[in-house]
Design a protein around this motif. Structure first.
Motif, PDB file in Angstrom:
ATOM      1  N   PHE A   1     -34.305  25.580  32.017  1.00  0.00           N
ATOM      2  CA  PHE A   1     -33.062  25.047  31.464  1.00  0.00           C
ATOM      3  C   PHE A   1     -32.874  25.374  29.986  1.00  0.00           C
ATOM      4  CE2 PHE A   1     -34.049  21.844  34.905  1.00  0.00           C
ATOM      5  CZ  PHE A   1     -33.142  22.366  35.806  1.00  0.00           C
ATOM      6  N   THR A   2     -33.935  25.287  29.203  1.00  0.00           N
ATOM      7  CA  THR A   2     -33.802  25.556  27.763  1.00  0.00           C
ATOM      8  C   THR A   2     -33.806  27.048  27.465  1.00  0.00           C
ATOM      9  OG1 THR A   2     -34.949  23.467  27.285  1.00  0.00           O
ATOM     10  CG2 THR A   2     -34.771  25.069  25.490  1.00  0.00           C
ATOM     11  N   MET A   3     -34.713  27.777  28.120  1.00  0.00           N
ATOM     12  CA  MET A   3     -34.837  29.210  27.856  1.00  0.00           C
ATOM     13  C   MET A   3     -34.002  30.058  28.817  1.00  0.00           C
ATOM     14  SD  MET A   3     -36.684  28.902  25.269  1.00  0.00           S
ATOM     15  CE  MET A   3     -36.822  30.640  24.903  1.00  0.00           C
ATOM     16  N   GLY A   4     -33.409  29.422  29.813  1.00  0.00           N
ATOM     17  CA  GLY A   4     -32.516  30.170  30.709  1.00  0.00           C
ATOM     18  C   GLY A   4     -33.179  30.813  31.899  1.00  0.00           C
TER      19      GLY A   4
ATOM     20  N   GLU B   1     -30.899  17.861  17.902  1.00  0.00           N
ATOM     21  CA  GLU B   1     -30.475  17.594  19.266  1.00  0.00           C
ATOM     22  C   GLU B   1     -31.586  17.740  20.304  1.00  0.00           C
ATOM     23  OE1 GLU B   1     -27.050  19.915  20.304  1.00  0.00           O
ATOM     24  OE2 GLU B   1     -26.128  19.678  18.336  1.00  0.00           O
ATOM     25  N   GLY B   2     -32.720  18.295  19.931  1.00  0.00           N
ATOM     26  CA  GLY B   2     -33.742  18.548  20.942  1.00  0.00           C
ATOM     27  C   GLY B   2     -33.423  19.816  21.715  1.00  0.00           C
ATOM     28  N   PRO B   3     -33.833  19.906  22.955  1.00  0.00           N
ATOM     29  CA  PRO B   3     -34.601  18.956  23.763  1.00  0.00           C
ATOM     30  C   PRO B   3     -36.066  18.919  23.373  1.00  0.00           C
ATOM     31  CG  PRO B   3     -34.279  20.962  24.983  1.00  0.00           C
ATOM     32  CD  PRO B   3     -33.510  21.129  23.711  1.00  0.00           C
ATOM     33  N   PRO B   4     -36.827  17.940  23.919  1.00  0.00           N
ATOM     34  CA  PRO B   4     -38.252  17.856  23.592  1.00  0.00           C
ATOM     35  C   PRO B   4     -38.972  19.163  23.897  1.00  0.00           C
ATOM     36  CG  PRO B   4     -37.525  15.907  24.810  1.00  0.00           C
ATOM     37  CD  PRO B   4     -36.380  16.876  24.833  1.00  0.00           C
ATOM     38  N   GLY B   5     -39.828  19.552  22.981  1.00  0.00           N
ATOM     39  CA  GLY B   5     -40.605  20.771  23.175  1.00  0.00           C
ATOM     40  C   GLY B   5     -39.935  22.024  22.651  1.00  0.00           C
ATOM     41  N   ARG B   6     -38.648  21.924  22.265  1.00  0.00           N
ATOM     42  CA  ARG B   6     -37.937  23.146  21.849  1.00  0.00           C
ATOM     43  C   ARG B   6     -38.504  23.730  20.563  1.00  0.00           C
ATOM     44  NH1 ARG B   6     -36.858  27.514  21.583  1.00  0.00           N
ATOM     45  NH2 ARG B   6     -34.835  28.584  21.712  1.00  0.00           N
ATOM     46  N   LEU B   7     -38.911  22.865  19.621  1.00  0.00           N
ATOM     47  CA  LEU B   7     -39.455  23.385  18.366  1.00  0.00           C
ATOM     48  C   LEU B   7     -40.763  24.129  18.606  1.00  0.00           C
ATOM     49  CD1 LEU B   7     -38.703  20.465  15.880  1.00  0.00           C
ATOM     50  CD2 LEU B   7     -37.630  22.726  15.951  1.00  0.00           C
TER      51      LEU B   7
ATOM     52  N   GLN C   1     -30.325  39.868  13.642  1.00  0.00           N
ATOM     53  CA  GLN C   1     -29.869  38.996  14.720  1.00  0.00           C
ATOM     54  C   GLN C   1     -30.927  37.987  15.157  1.00  0.00           C
ATOM     55  OE1 GLN C   1     -28.537  41.698  17.754  1.00  0.00           O
ATOM     56  NE2 GLN C   1     -26.520  41.928  16.845  1.00  0.00           N
ATOM     57  N   LEU C   2     -32.169  38.430  15.293  1.00  0.00           N
ATOM     58  CA  LEU C   2     -33.207  37.508  15.717  1.00  0.00           C
ATOM     59  C   LEU C   2     -33.491  36.434  14.662  1.00  0.00           C
ATOM     60  CD1 LEU C   2     -35.643  39.878  17.634  1.00  0.00           C
ATOM     61  CD2 LEU C   2     -34.152  38.114  18.592  1.00  0.00           C
ATOM     62  N   PRO C   3     -33.606  36.761  13.351  1.00  0.00           N
ATOM     63  CA  PRO C   3     -33.777  35.695  12.357  1.00  0.00           C
ATOM     64  C   PRO C   3     -32.609  34.698  12.343  1.00  0.00           C
ATOM     65  CG  PRO C   3     -34.446  37.788  11.417  1.00  0.00           C
ATOM     66  CD  PRO C   3     -33.824  38.101  12.742  1.00  0.00           C
ATOM     67  N   VAL C   4     -31.389  35.174  12.530  1.00  0.00           N
ATOM     68  CA  VAL C   4     -30.243  34.256  12.599  1.00  0.00           C
ATOM     69  C   VAL C   4     -30.374  33.347  13.813  1.00  0.00           C
ATOM     70  CG1 VAL C   4     -27.753  34.133  12.997  1.00  0.00           C
ATOM     71  CG2 VAL C   4     -28.665  35.738  11.308  1.00  0.00           C
ATOM     72  N   TYR C   5     -30.782  33.911  14.938  1.00  0.00           N
ATOM     73  CA  TYR C   5     -31.007  33.103  16.146  1.00  0.00           C
ATOM     74  C   TYR C   5     -32.071  32.042  15.892  1.00  0.00           C
ATOM     75  CZ  TYR C   5     -33.550  32.085  20.475  1.00  0.00           C
ATOM     76  OH  TYR C   5     -34.239  31.467  21.488  1.00  0.00           O
ATOM     77  N   PHE C   6     -33.172  32.412  15.231  1.00  0.00           N
ATOM     78  CA  PHE C   6     -34.231  31.447  14.941  1.00  0.00           C
ATOM     79  C   PHE C   6     -33.699  30.302  14.071  1.00  0.00           C
ATOM     80  CE2 PHE C   6     -37.272  35.290  15.145  1.00  0.00           C
ATOM     81  CZ  PHE C   6     -37.393  35.167  16.516  1.00  0.00           C
ATOM     82  N   ALA C   7     -32.932  30.633  13.048  1.00  0.00           N
ATOM     83  CA  ALA C   7     -32.415  29.615  12.138  1.00  0.00           C
ATOM     84  C   ALA C   7     -31.467  28.665  12.866  1.00  0.00           C
ATOM     85  CB  ALA C   7     -31.701  30.281  10.960  1.00  0.00           C
ATOM     86  N   LYS C   8     -30.553  29.196  13.635  1.00  0.00           N
ATOM     87  CA  LYS C   8     -29.603  28.349  14.366  1.00  0.00           C
ATOM     88  C   LYS C   8     -30.322  27.473  15.385  1.00  0.00           C
ATOM     89  CE  LYS C   8     -25.489  31.286  13.964  1.00  0.00           C
ATOM     90  NZ  LYS C   8     -24.489  32.101  14.708  1.00  0.00           N
ATOM     91  N   THR C   9     -31.304  28.048  16.054  1.00  0.00           N
ATOM     92  CA  THR C   9     -32.052  27.283  17.050  1.00  0.00           C
ATOM     93  C   THR C   9     -32.847  26.166  16.391  1.00  0.00           C
ATOM     94  OG1 THR C   9     -32.234  29.238  18.458  1.00  0.00           O
ATOM     95  CG2 THR C   9     -33.768  27.441  18.884  1.00  0.00           C
ATOM     96  N   PHE C  10     -33.424  26.444  15.222  1.00  0.00           N
ATOM     97  CA  PHE C  10     -34.187  25.418  14.505  1.00  0.00           C
ATOM     98  C   PHE C  10     -33.300  24.228  14.142  1.00  0.00           C
ATOM     99  CE2 PHE C  10     -35.539  23.558  10.448  1.00  0.00           C
ATOM    100  CZ  PHE C  10     -36.795  23.083  10.805  1.00  0.00           C
ATOM    101  N   VAL C  11     -32.136  24.494  13.596  1.00  0.00           N
ATOM    102  CA  VAL C  11     -31.227  23.406  13.202  1.00  0.00           C
ATOM    103  C   VAL C  11     -30.801  22.595  14.424  1.00  0.00           C
ATOM    104  CG1 VAL C  11     -28.963  22.876  12.234  1.00  0.00           C
ATOM    105  CG2 VAL C  11     -30.412  24.611  11.152  1.00  0.00           C
ATOM    106  N   LYS C  12     -30.449  23.284  15.487  1.00  0.00           N
ATOM    107  CA  LYS C  12     -30.008  22.583  16.701  1.00  0.00           C
ATOM    108  C   LYS C  12     -31.138  21.767  17.312  1.00  0.00           C
ATOM    109  CE  LYS C  12     -27.679  23.314  21.123  1.00  0.00           C
ATOM    110  NZ  LYS C  12     -27.064  24.312  22.045  1.00  0.00           N
ATOM    111  N   ALA C  13     -32.340  22.353  17.382  1.00  0.00           N
ATOM    112  CA  ALA C  13     -33.472  21.642  17.974  1.00  0.00           C
ATOM    113  C   ALA C  13     -33.893  20.454  17.129  1.00  0.00           C
ATOM    114  CB  ALA C  13     -34.647  22.603  18.151  1.00  0.00           C
ATOM    115  N   LEU C  14     -33.739  20.570  15.813  1.00  0.00           N
ATOM    116  CA  LEU C  14     -34.126  19.496  14.909  1.00  0.00           C
ATOM    117  C   LEU C  14     -33.293  18.251  15.140  1.00  0.00           C
ATOM    118  CD1 LEU C  14     -36.204  19.195  12.608  1.00  0.00           C
ATOM    119  CD2 LEU C  14     -34.372  19.750  11.008  1.00  0.00           C
TER     120      LEU C  14
END
Length: 436
Positions: A242-245, A389-395, A374-387
């Motif tokens: 669900f998280t990683m698709g 909104e979660g879900p658990p384990g995403r970080l 693109q990958l560093p931007v993805y990492f940054a956006k994912t970090f903010v969202k996971a911080l």
């Protein structure tokens, strides 16, 4: 979906009965043998009522009838903007008197003969999983021309499992690396279509028949199919799905051609969207045209992406890949967090290595743009969202992705590694009677 376990349930909408189960579930909807779609639901959303099932059938029918070109012209093609949207509206589908007949027509299972298909399974130290995989291949309704098991362990420990399946061929490839093992499978197989699956999957009984039908009906070079989860019993398995698709969730057929390649090329052609190595097939001529799997890539080497890098070469050469979700396999995801994190790290490391390889082979700067921007931007956006909104384990999963990316950067500086050539197919690989 914040739960640690989902039951994987298969519902045939032709029967219009979802049962009375109330446990959290990933429901896979079918119309007879045709997979239509999937939906994750918590216990308060279950069971599905008759009207809900009817609406779901109409939604999925709209997408299927459009994608399968029932009186509407050519098959859909993947584009940079995303997957095509169905032209048949939900309201029109609900009102269509011949909806059931139309679905029945496209849901006809294939019994196409598969005697021209060599199935190759590469395995390493997973005896119980391999036994389940081979059992599923022995139960195919269209028997393939051969099943070749390539044992990539040092001591040949898959030999005992293979003895339970005397009609299957055993080949020992002691040099580590999934690409090396797959190339051994290509070179020792005998038939014109070579299908690959993994030792941690179980194939649907119609898998080989659907591959045979696709190659008979479509003028394509390569093929991929749908990979569904076999079980979602742990939080790690749910996170991957669900998280990683997971391995993708598209239930309509798509053609990936030169247009798709050119549209996505400026950002590193998105060949990873074509499918997964757990469910893919090629005409033998592909390996003669563009070479074998790059042995610098894949499990046991750089990490993964040996499949998508081969698709990159094929599309760059004008080839066509066809995704047909009728051909289904069921994948057993990693069940524990450490195993999942190792997998995700390897995936990202291999992805970066493949991007470097693709840049070196074709000079496409979009591959370097993806690595460095693109990958560093993805990492940054994912970090903010996971911080927030979660879900658990995403970080933790994100940390594994970043570690894999950092490990992959080394390939930019490994000039000797970058100079190695891709092994090319030889005339021997096209012959029917290769000595073994």
């Amino acid at each position: 979906m914040r739960t640690e376990r989902f039951e994987v349930r298969h519902i045939d909408l032709a029967d219009a009965d979802s049962g009375s189960h109330r446990a959290p579930a990933l429901s896979i909807f079918w119309w007879k043998d045709l997979p239509l779609g999937a939906r994750a639901s918590l216990e308060d959303e279950l069971p599905y009522g008759t009207s809900q099932l009817r609406q779901l059938a109409a939604e999925y029918a709209a997408a299927q009838l459009e994608a399968r070109s029932i009186g509407l012209g050519a098959p859909l093609r993947a584009t940079y903007e995303g997957w095509p949207k169905p032209a048949l509206s939900l309201e029109a589908a609900l009102e269509a008197e011949n909806l059931v007949e139309a679905l029945d027509a496209i849901a006809t299972p294939s019994f196409a003969p598969a005697q021209d298909i060599s199935v190759v399974i590469c395995t390493r130290d997973r005896g119980p999983a391999l036994s389940k995989c081979l059992s599923s291949l022995a139960a195919q309704r269209s028997t393939p021309g051969e099943v070749v098991v390539v044992d990539n362990s040092q001591d040949g420990n898959a030999r005992d499992v293979c003895r339970q399946f005397p009609n299957f061929r055993y080949v020992h490839e002691p040099h580590a690396g999934l690409s090396r093992a797959r190339n051994t499978g290509v070179q020792t197989s005998r038939f014109d279509i070579i299908a690959f699956t993994d030792d941690d999957v179980e194939a649907h009984p119609g898998w080989t028949a659907e591959i045979a039908r696709a190659f008979a009906q479509q003028d394509v070079d390569a093929f991929t199919g749908l990979v569904l989860p076999a079980r979602l019993d742990t939080a790690a398995q749910c996170s991957f799905q669900f998280t990683m698709g997971g391995f993708g969730s598209t239930f309509v057929p798509l053609t990936f051609d030169r247009r798709f390649f050119e549209e996505t090329r400026p950002s590193g052609a998105h060949v990873w969207k074509i499918g997964a190595g757990a469910n893919m097939a090629f005409r033998r001529s592909v390996f003669e045209r563009v070479g074998l799997f790059d042995e610098r890539l894949g499990a046991g080497a750089a990490g993964c992406s040996e499949d998508s890098e081969l698709w990159y070469r094929l599309l760059a050469a004008g080839g066509v890949c066809f995704y047909e979700p009728r051909a289904v396999v069921f994948h057993h995801h990693r069940s524990d967090w450490p195993g999942l994190r190792r997998q995700i790290k390897a995936y990202m490391k291999g992805h970066v290595a493949a991007l470097v390889t693709q840049h070196d082979n074709f000079g496409d700067r979009g591959n370097i743009v993806r690595i460095g921007k693109q990958l560093p931007v993805y990492f940054a956006k994912t970090f903010v969202k996971a911080l927030f909104e979660g879900p658990p384990g995403r970080l933790g999963i994100l940390a594994a992705e970043v570690q894999g990316w950092l490990a992959g950067l080394q390939f930019l500086l490994r000039f000797g590694w970058r100079m190695r050539r891709i092994p090319m197919g030889t005339a021997a690989t096209a012959e029917k009677g290769i000595p073994r």
